[in-house]
Design a protein around this motif. Structure first.
Motif, short mmCIF file in Angstrom:
data_model
loop_
_atom_site.label_atom_id
_atom_site.label_comp_id
_atom_site.label_asym_id
_atom_site.label_seq_id
_atom_site.Cartn_x
_atom_site.Cartn_y
_atom_site.Cartn_z
N ASN A 6 0.83 -1.21 0.00
CA ASN A 6 0.00 0.00 0.00
C ASN A 6 0.86 1.26 0.00
O ASN A 6 0.51 2.27 -0.59
CB ASN A 6 -0.98 0.00 1.17
CG ASN A 6 -0.30 -0.05 2.52
OD1 ASN A 6 0.88 -0.36 2.63
ND2 ASN A 6 -1.06 0.25 3.55
N LYS A 7 2.03 1.21 0.63
CA LYS A 7 2.94 2.35 0.62
C LYS A 7 3.50 2.58 -0.78
O LYS A 7 3.65 3.71 -1.23
CB LYS A 7 4.08 2.11 1.61
CG LYS A 7 4.95 3.32 1.82
CD LYS A 7 6.04 3.04 2.85
CE LYS A 7 5.42 2.98 4.22
NZ LYS A 7 6.43 2.91 5.29
N THR A 18 0.86 4.30 -2.90
CA THR A 18 0.76 5.71 -2.52
C THR A 18 1.91 6.51 -3.11
O THR A 18 1.71 7.61 -3.65
CB THR A 18 0.77 5.84 -0.99
OG1 THR A 18 -0.34 5.09 -0.46
CG2 THR A 18 0.64 7.29 -0.56
#
Length: 150
Positions: free
Chosen positions: A75-76, A79
């Motif tokens: 998820n990082k 982003t």
């Protein structure tokens, strides 16, 4: 697991996601031999430093940057890719895979058996490129370049 110690840890199918000697060599990409432009994103990595590293690679004349993440860091990575795409117009290809992690534990006391623990971890590679040369725009993970938001 207090009575066991880790003897061996194998990463099967994790080429490029784990540091190894292959990553320091030059690779053939888009028909030319170029140095690796990989940013490995870990759960402990600061997003600002990953963004700065990727921006510096692209500003130094590199045509592409690969963001690689495993497990909880995925998820990082997504982003960071979205932030980079907002700062400059970039083409994106996303590829998902998985790798198998095998841990072998040896008993510290007699009478216990050796334990083999295996599990699978998701892996994500996001390739961001300034131009379409060498990229497959018919790839299922391709996203069109958008204008940056100012």
């Amino acid at each position: 697991m207090d009575k066991y110690r880790l003897v061996e840890e194998k990463f099967i199918g994790s080429q490029g996601f784990i540091d190894d000697t292959k990553d320091t060599a030059d690779v053939k990409h888009m028909g030319k031999v170029e140095a690796h432009c990989i940013v490995r994103i870990t759960q402990q990595a600061k997003p600002r430093s990953c963004i700065t590293t990727a921006m510096n690679m692209l500003a130094s004349g590199k045509k592409y940057v690969e963001l690689k993440a495993m497990g909880k860091a995925i998820n990082k990575a997504v982003t960071i890719a979205e932030i980079l795409k907002r700062k400059m117009p970039l083409h994106q290809i996303t590829a998902l895979s998985s790798c198998q992690i095998v841990n072998v534990y040896e008993p510290l006391e007699e009478g216990l058996d050796k334990v083999v623990n295996q599990h699978y971890v998701s892996c994500l590679t996001i390739t961001l490129s300034t131009d379409l040369t060498g990229m497959d725009d018919h790839n299922i993970g391709y996203q069109v370049r958008q204008k940056p938001i100012t």
